[in-house]
Write a protein that holds these residues in place. Structure first.
Motif, PDB file in Angstrom:
ATOM      1  N   VAL A  75       0.892  -1.072   0.061  1.00  0.00           N
ATOM      2  CA  VAL A  75       0.140  -0.041  -0.260  1.00  0.00           C
ATOM      3  C   VAL A  75       1.108   1.372   0.110  1.00  0.00           C
ATOM      4  O   VAL A  75       2.031   1.253   0.962  1.00  0.00           O
ATOM      5  N   ILE A  76       1.007   2.775  -0.788  1.00  0.00           N
ATOM      6  CA  ILE A  76       1.576   3.566  -1.432  1.00  0.00           C
ATOM      7  C   ILE A  76       0.952   4.480  -0.759  1.00  0.00           C
ATOM      8  O   ILE A  76       0.917   5.796  -0.280  1.00  0.00           O
ATOM      9  N   GLU A  77      -1.030   4.685  -0.745  1.00  0.00           N
ATOM     10  CA  GLU A  77      -1.345   5.558  -0.516  1.00  0.00           C
ATOM     11  C   GLU A  77      -2.697   5.239  -0.105  1.00  0.00           C
ATOM     12  O   GLU A  77      -3.264   4.757  -0.556  1.00  0.00           O
ATOM     13  N   VAL A  78      -3.184   5.591   1.449  1.00  0.00           N
ATOM     14  CA  VAL A  78      -4.916   4.884   1.968  1.00  0.00           C
ATOM     15  C   VAL A  78      -5.120   6.884   2.043  1.00  0.00           C
ATOM     16  O   VAL A  78      -5.010   7.564   3.095  1.00  0.00           O
ATOM     17  N   ARG A  79      -6.536   6.837   1.053  1.00  0.00           N
ATOM     18  CA  ARG A  79      -7.296   8.269   1.076  1.00  0.00           C
ATOM     19  C   ARG A  79      -8.461   8.329   1.304  1.00  0.00           C
ATOM     20  O   ARG A  79      -8.644   9.396   1.810  1.00  0.00           O
ATOM     21  N   VAL A  80      -8.645   6.724   2.768  1.00  0.00           N
ATOM     22  CA  VAL A  80     -10.046   7.527   3.061  1.00  0.00           C
ATOM     23  C   VAL A  80     -10.126   6.879   4.957  1.00  0.00           C
ATOM     24  O   VAL A  80      -8.773   6.235   4.977  1.00  0.00           O
ATOM     25  N   LYS A  81     -10.878   7.282   5.642  1.00  0.00           N
ATOM     26  CA  LYS A  81     -10.360   6.436   7.124  1.00  0.00           C
ATOM     27  C   LYS A  81     -12.278   6.276   7.503  1.00  0.00           C
ATOM     28  O   LYS A  81     -13.153   6.410   6.913  1.00  0.00           O
ATOM     29  N   ASP A  82     -12.113   5.656   8.246  1.00  0.00           N
ATOM     30  CA  ASP A  82     -13.803   5.105   9.256  1.00  0.00           C
ATOM     31  C   ASP A  82     -15.078   5.922   9.108  1.00  0.00           C
ATOM     32  O   ASP A  82     -14.419   7.105   9.304  1.00  0.00           O
ATOM     33  N   THR A  83     -15.926   6.022   9.375  1.00  0.00           N
ATOM     34  CA  THR A  83     -17.104   7.295   8.712  1.00  0.00           C
ATOM     35  C   THR A  83     -17.345   7.960   7.569  1.00  0.00           C
ATOM     36  O   THR A  83     -18.327   8.893   7.853  1.00  0.00           O
ATOM     37  N   GLN A  84     -16.035   7.761   7.014  1.00  0.00           N
ATOM     38  CA  GLN A  84     -15.985   9.046   5.841  1.00  0.00           C
ATOM     39  C   GLN A  84     -16.952   8.108   4.455  1.00  0.00           C
ATOM     40  O   GLN A  84     -16.843   6.939   4.304  1.00  0.00           O
ATOM     41  N   ALA A  85     -17.885   9.709   4.252  1.00  0.00           N
ATOM     42  CA  ALA A  85     -19.106   9.278   2.848  1.00  0.00           C
ATOM     43  C   ALA A  85     -18.052   9.020   1.608  1.00  0.00           C
ATOM     44  O   ALA A  85     -17.277  10.177   1.413  1.00  0.00           O
ATOM     45  N   VAL A  93      -8.113   2.778  -1.754  1.00  0.00           N
ATOM     46  CA  VAL A  93      -6.179   2.944  -1.632  1.00  0.00           C
ATOM     47  C   VAL A  93      -5.486   2.615  -2.987  1.00  0.00           C
ATOM     48  O   VAL A  93      -6.654   1.762  -3.799  1.00  0.00           O
ATOM     49  N   VAL A  94      -4.232   3.613  -2.799  1.00  0.00           N
ATOM     50  CA  VAL A  94      -3.836   2.473  -4.049  1.00  0.00           C
ATOM     51  C   VAL A  94      -1.779   1.791  -3.791  1.00  0.00           C
ATOM     52  O   VAL A  94      -1.741   1.967  -2.814  1.00  0.00           O
ATOM     53  N   LEU A  95      -2.222   1.127  -4.675  1.00  0.00           N
ATOM     54  CA  LEU A  95      -1.281   0.112  -4.536  1.00  0.00           C
ATOM     55  C   LEU A  95       0.298   0.108  -5.040  1.00  0.00           C
ATOM     56  O   LEU A  95       0.211   1.231  -6.447  1.00  0.00           O
ATOM     57  N   ASP A  96       0.814  -0.397  -5.032  1.00  0.00           N
ATOM     58  CA  ASP A  96       2.520  -0.582  -5.910  1.00  0.00           C
ATOM     59  C   ASP A  96       2.435  -1.425  -6.820  1.00  0.00           C
ATOM     60  O   ASP A  96       1.855  -1.723  -7.178  1.00  0.00           O
ATOM     61  N   ALA A  97       1.935  -1.096  -7.870  1.00  0.00           N
ATOM     62  CA  ALA A  97       2.376  -1.207  -9.411  1.00  0.00           C
ATOM     63  C   ALA A  97       3.093  -1.503 -10.035  1.00  0.00           C
ATOM     64  O   ALA A  97       3.658  -1.860 -11.619  1.00  0.00           O
ATOM     65  N   THR A  98       4.573  -1.628  -9.603  1.00  0.00           N
ATOM     66  CA  THR A  98       6.151  -2.510 -10.381  1.00  0.00           C
ATOM     67  C   THR A  98       6.203  -3.089 -10.522  1.00  0.00           C
ATOM     68  O   THR A  98       6.564  -3.312 -12.107  1.00  0.00           O
ATOM     69  N   ARG A 250     -11.038   1.254  -5.465  1.00  0.00           N
ATOM     70  CA  ARG A 250     -11.898   1.792  -6.411  1.00  0.00           C
ATOM     71  C   ARG A 250     -13.142   1.015  -5.267  1.00  0.00           C
ATOM     72  O   ARG A 250     -13.963   0.436  -4.927  1.00  0.00           O
ATOM     73  N   ALA A 251     -14.116   2.489  -4.397  1.00  0.00           N
ATOM     74  CA  ALA A 251     -15.335   2.160  -3.864  1.00  0.00           C
ATOM     75  C   ALA A 251     -16.396   1.324  -5.061  1.00  0.00           C
ATOM     76  O   ALA A 251     -16.594   2.127  -6.012  1.00  0.00           O
ATOM     77  N   PRO A 252     -16.986   0.530  -4.941  1.00  0.00           N
ATOM     78  CA  PRO A 252     -18.051  -0.710  -5.634  1.00  0.00           C
ATOM     79  C   PRO A 252     -18.586   0.726  -5.460  1.00  0.00           C
ATOM     80  O   PRO A 252     -19.941  -0.310  -6.337  1.00  0.00           O
ATOM     81  N   ILE A 253     -19.153   1.080  -4.296  1.00  0.00           N
ATOM     82  CA  ILE A 253     -20.548   1.434  -4.223  1.00  0.00           C
ATOM     83  C   ILE A 253     -21.123   2.872  -3.903  1.00  0.00           C
ATOM     84  O   ILE A 253     -20.013   3.480  -3.296  1.00  0.00           O
ATOM     85  N   ASP A 254     -21.915   3.469  -3.045  1.00  0.00           N
ATOM     86  CA  ASP A 254     -22.509   4.148  -2.316  1.00  0.00           C
ATOM     87  C   ASP A 254     -21.880   4.271  -0.971  1.00  0.00           C
ATOM     88  O   ASP A 254     -22.970   3.343  -0.580  1.00  0.00           O
TER      89      ASP A 254
END
Length: 382
Positions: A75-85, A93-98, A250-254
């Motif tokens: 994991v190289i990037e986490v863009r969300v946290k709990d309770t976030q809409a 989340v962004v993973l290392d794609a090397t 990516r988020a699969p749903i709202d």
């Protein structure tokens, strides 16, 4: 003293009579009130009560989406946290794609090699066709040489027979006879060699024809882009590119993020849950009704729901969309075993799913697990 007691007795008797009369009035009123209440309850039950079933054993539920990576990476990037809409398609989340990029480069090289092999096979077919055509000419040349060799053999045989017939008369010397015999043997060898050359030419042409047929089977009906080997290489390239896309989760749903279990720098495993998304806009109610309450309940019947979080001031409207296939006890991890003689009957409850009005749900949001009270109208159905 006696006269005073006599004077008081009528007053006491009158007071007692008055209290008794008042008691009878109140008892009559109470009896009337009880009768009226009973009649009102009976009317309510006949008109309303018997056509409704309710329970407070009901809870908010949802089809929670599990977010799982489709490849193993860091994991190289986490863009969300709990309770976030989040909205559907938002980056979580962004993973290392090397490694995925290296796989793409290898797949592109394999695709180029597959295309080159097909072009080489197509060119080989042309060369083999030329060999087959040349084989026919080689056979004709060998057959012509065989005809010439057989003619020379026939002449040498005739010369030998003529010399041998004259050998007894002394007209032919021994050296001449020996030379003629040598010429005949040479003509025989030449004829044998010519026959072998014909067979060799025919075998060479057959081998070239077989190679041509095998090569044509590889390229016939295909182009450089429709060749099976090229298509397989393309599929591997698409799979490698897909891994690059899958590196961005990516988020699969709202919904709302809950139970986030991923941290920056962590190496996640393919298929391991890293967070959940609760679709708060599509929540439903699981109402556990007693088995006797479900005699007349059918899918499509209207229902009203009151959530403890808002109280009776907010009433949700919905409808029955399904009835569970088994009771909660039967679907438990360890179902109850009542096959013994020491058995006590317990009233079972069956989950009934209530779908809520999306507009009302948006106006007054709920959360999974909240307690509610549900009432189903048995007179209405779609």
């Amino acid at each position: 003293m006696a006269d005073a007691n006599l004077a008081q007795d009528p007053a006491v008797a009158e007071a007692k009579a008055r209290r008794a009369a008042q008691r009878r009035v109140w008892l009559t009123r109470l009896a009337g009130f009880v009768v009226v209440a009973g009649l009102l309850w009976l009317g309510w039950y006949l008109l309303i009560g018997r056509n409704h079933v309710s329970t407070d054993n009901a809870y908010v539920n949802a089809e929670v989406a599990q977010v799982t990576p489709l490849l193993s990476a860091q994991v190289i990037e986490v863009r969300v946290k709990d309770t976030q809409a989040v909205r559907r398609g938002d980056v979580l989340v962004v993973l290392d794609a090397t490694n995925a990029r290296i796989a793409v480069a290898q797949a592109e090289a394999d695709l180029a090699a597959a295309r080159r092999r097909f072009r080489q096979a197509a060119a080989t077919s042309g060369a083999l066709g030329a060999q087959v055509s040349g084989g026919a000419a080689e056979i004709a040349r060998a057959e012509a040489q065989l005809v010439s060799a057989e003619a020379d053999l026939a002449k040498a045989r005739t010369d030998l027979q003529r010399r041998e017939s004259l050998a007894g008369t002394g007209a032919v010397s021994g050296d001449e006879l020996t030379a003629v015999r040598r010429s005949f043997a040479a003509a025989q060898a030449a004829a044998t060699s010519a026959r072998a050359a014909v067979q060799q030419a025919r075998a060479g042409r057959a081998a070239a024809a077989g190679q041509l047929a095998a090569n044509e089977a590889l390229v016939s009906g295909s182009s450089v882009e429709s060749d099976p080997a090229v298509l397989a290489a393309k599929a591997r390239l698409e799979a490698a590119k897909l891994d690059i896309d899958r590196a961005v989760i990516r988020a699969p749903i709202d919904g709302v993020i809950t139970r986030r279990q991923v941290q920056l720098g962590q190496r996640v495993a393919q298929g391991a849950p890293i967070m959940s998304i609760v679709p708060v806009n599509t929540l439903y109610i699981d109402a556990n009704f007693k088995e006797r309450q479900l005699r007349r309940v059918k899918v499509g019947m209207p229902a009203t729901v009151v959530a403890d979080i808002y109280g009776s001031d907010v009433v949700y409207h919905g409808k029955v969309v399904g009835i569970a296939g088994g009771t909660g006890a039967s679907m438990a991890l360890i179902p109850a075993q009542n096959a013994t003689g020491n058995w006590i009957k317990v009233v079972q409850r069956l989950p009934v799913r209530i779908e809520l009005d999306p507009k009302e749900l948006a106006a007054h949001p709920l959360r999974v697990g909240l307690s509610t009270e549900v009432e189903i109208d048995l007179t209405g159905a779609d």
